[in-house]
Design a protein around this motif. Structure first.
Motif, short mmCIF file in Angstrom:
data_model
loop_
_atom_site.label_atom_id
_atom_site.label_comp_id
_atom_site.label_asym_id
_atom_site.label_seq_id
_atom_site.Cartn_x
_atom_site.Cartn_y
_atom_site.Cartn_z
N VAL A 45 0.84 -1.20 0.00
CA VAL A 45 0.00 0.00 0.00
C VAL A 45 0.88 1.25 0.00
N SER A 46 1.92 1.23 0.78
CA SER A 46 2.84 2.38 0.83
C SER A 46 3.45 2.63 -0.54
N TRP A 47 3.89 1.58 -1.22
CA TRP A 47 4.48 1.71 -2.55
C TRP A 47 3.45 2.23 -3.54
N LEU A 48 2.23 1.69 -3.50
CA LEU A 48 1.19 2.13 -4.43
C LEU A 48 0.83 3.60 -4.20
N ARG A 49 0.76 4.01 -2.95
CA ARG A 49 0.45 5.42 -2.67
C ARG A 49 1.58 6.33 -3.13
N SER A 50 2.82 5.87 -3.04
CA SER A 50 3.93 6.68 -3.54
C SER A 50 3.86 6.79 -5.06
N GLN A 51 3.38 5.74 -5.72
CA GLN A 51 3.20 5.80 -7.18
C GLN A 51 2.10 6.78 -7.56
N ALA A 52 1.03 6.82 -6.76
CA ALA A 52 -0.05 7.79 -7.00
C ALA A 52 0.48 9.22 -6.85
N ALA A 53 1.28 9.45 -5.82
CA ALA A 53 1.85 10.78 -5.60
C ALA A 53 2.80 11.15 -6.74
N GLU A 54 3.59 10.19 -7.20
CA GLU A 54 4.51 10.44 -8.31
C GLU A 54 3.73 10.77 -9.59
N SER A 55 2.64 10.06 -9.83
CA SER A 55 1.82 10.35 -11.01
C SER A 55 1.25 11.76 -10.95
N LEU A 56 0.85 12.19 -9.77
CA LEU A 56 0.33 13.55 -9.61
C LEU A 56 1.43 14.58 -9.90
N THR A 57 2.62 14.32 -9.43
CA THR A 57 3.75 15.21 -9.71
C THR A 57 4.02 15.26 -11.22
N HIS A 58 3.97 14.11 -11.88
CA HIS A 58 4.19 14.07 -13.33
C HIS A 58 3.08 14.81 -14.07
N ALA A 59 1.84 14.67 -13.61
CA ALA A 59 0.72 15.38 -14.23
C ALA A 59 0.91 16.89 -14.08
N ASP A 60 1.35 17.30 -12.90
CA ASP A 60 1.57 18.72 -12.64
C ASP A 60 2.65 19.28 -13.57
N LYS A 61 3.74 18.53 -13.76
CA LYS A 61 4.81 18.98 -14.67
C LYS A 61 4.28 19.14 -16.09
N ALA A 62 3.51 18.17 -16.55
CA ALA A 62 2.95 18.26 -17.91
C ALA A 62 2.02 19.46 -18.02
N GLY A 63 1.18 19.68 -17.01
CA GLY A 63 0.27 20.83 -17.02
C GLY A 63 1.00 22.15 -17.03
N GLU A 64 2.07 22.23 -16.26
CA GLU A 64 2.88 23.46 -16.24
C GLU A 64 3.49 23.74 -17.60
N LEU A 65 3.94 22.70 -18.28
CA LEU A 65 4.51 22.90 -19.62
C LEU A 65 3.44 23.31 -20.62
N ILE A 66 2.26 22.75 -20.49
CA ILE A 66 1.15 23.13 -21.38
C ILE A 66 0.84 24.62 -21.23
N THR A 67 0.74 25.09 -20.00
CA THR A 67 0.45 26.52 -19.79
C THR A 67 1.65 27.38 -20.15
N HIS A 68 2.86 26.86 -19.99
CA HIS A 68 4.07 27.57 -20.42
C HIS A 68 4.00 27.86 -21.92
N LEU A 69 3.44 26.91 -22.66
CA LEU A 69 3.32 27.06 -24.11
C LEU A 69 2.09 27.87 -24.52
N GLY A 70 1.33 28.34 -23.53
CA GLY A 70 0.17 29.17 -23.81
C GLY A 70 -1.09 28.40 -24.12
N ALA A 71 -1.07 27.11 -23.85
CA ALA A 71 -2.24 26.27 -24.15
C ALA A 71 -3.02 25.97 -22.86
N HIS A 72 -4.08 25.22 -23.02
CA HIS A 72 -5.00 24.92 -21.92
C HIS A 72 -4.88 23.45 -21.53
N PRO A 73 -4.60 23.16 -20.26
CA PRO A 73 -4.51 21.76 -19.82
C PRO A 73 -5.87 21.07 -19.88
#
Length: 153
Positions: A45-73
Motif C-alpha cells: 500500500v505504501s508503494w502504491l500510494r507513492s506511485q499515485a503521488a509520483e503520477s500527480l507530480t508528473h501530471a503537474d509537470k505536464a500541465g505546467e509545460l502546457i500553460t508555459h506554451l500558452g495552451a490549456h490543460p
C-alpha cells in the motif's frame, strides 16, 4: 487564439495526453492501494500510494509545460480499466501495461520536439528515464529470482 486560449499543436496534444495518462495513474494507484489485502499489505500500500503521488507530480509537470506554451490543460482523464482482479500480480501486470502506454507517450513527445526545444527534450528524456526505471522495478517485482527481465527499456 481561441476564446478559451487553447492552442492545439501536436506538442500540446502530446502533453495533454501525458497529463491525462498521469491523472489516470493517480486514480489507478489510489484504487489499487485500497484493494490490497493480506500480510504484505502495509509495504505494498505504501508503494502504491507513492506511485499515485509520483503520477500527480508528473501530471503537474505536464500541465505546467502546457500553460508555459500558452495552451490549456485538459480536464479529461486517461482510460481506466477496472478488471476486478485485485491479486497483487494482477495489479502489477495492469500497472506494467499502463506505464508502458505512458512511456510510449513520452517517447512520442520526444520525437516531436527533438532538435526544436532543449527544454522539452530534456523533460521528455527525464520522464522516459523515470518511466523505464519504474517499469524495470515492476518487472522485478513480477519475476522470480533467476528469471530474465521481460522489460528491457
Amino acid at each position: 487564439m481561441a476564446a478559451d486560449h487553447d492552442i492545439s499543436t501536436p506538442v500540446t496534444k502530446a502533453l495533454n495526453t501525458i497529463l491525462e495518462l498521469e491523472l489516470a495513474g493517480v486514480v489507478r494507484y489510489t484504487h489499487y492501494a485500497l484493494m490490497v489485502f493480506g500480510y504484505n499489505r502495509i509495504p505494498i500500500v505504501s508503494w502504491l500510494r507513492s506511485q499515485a503521488a509520483e503520477s500527480l507530480t508528473h501530471a503537474d509537470k505536464a500541465g505546467e509545460l502546457i500553460t508555459h506554451l500558452g495552451a490549456h490543460p485538459s480536464l479529461s482523464i486517461g482510460p481506466l480499466l477496472e478488471t476486478h482482479n485485485h491479486d497483487i500480480g494482477d495489479i502489477l501486470r495492469e500497472s506494467l501495461a499502463h506505464e508502458t502506454v505512458s512511456l510510449n507517450a513520452y517517447k512520442a513527445l520526444l520525437k516531436l520536439v527533438e532538435g526544436d526545444s532543449v527544454m522539452l527534450e530534456e523533460y521528455a528524456r527525464e520522464m522516459i528515464y523515470q518511466e523505464e526505471l519504474h517499469l524495470g522495478e515492476v518487472d522485478k517485482m513480477l519475476r522470480k529470482p533467476g528469471e530474465i527481465a521481460k522489460f528491457q527499456g
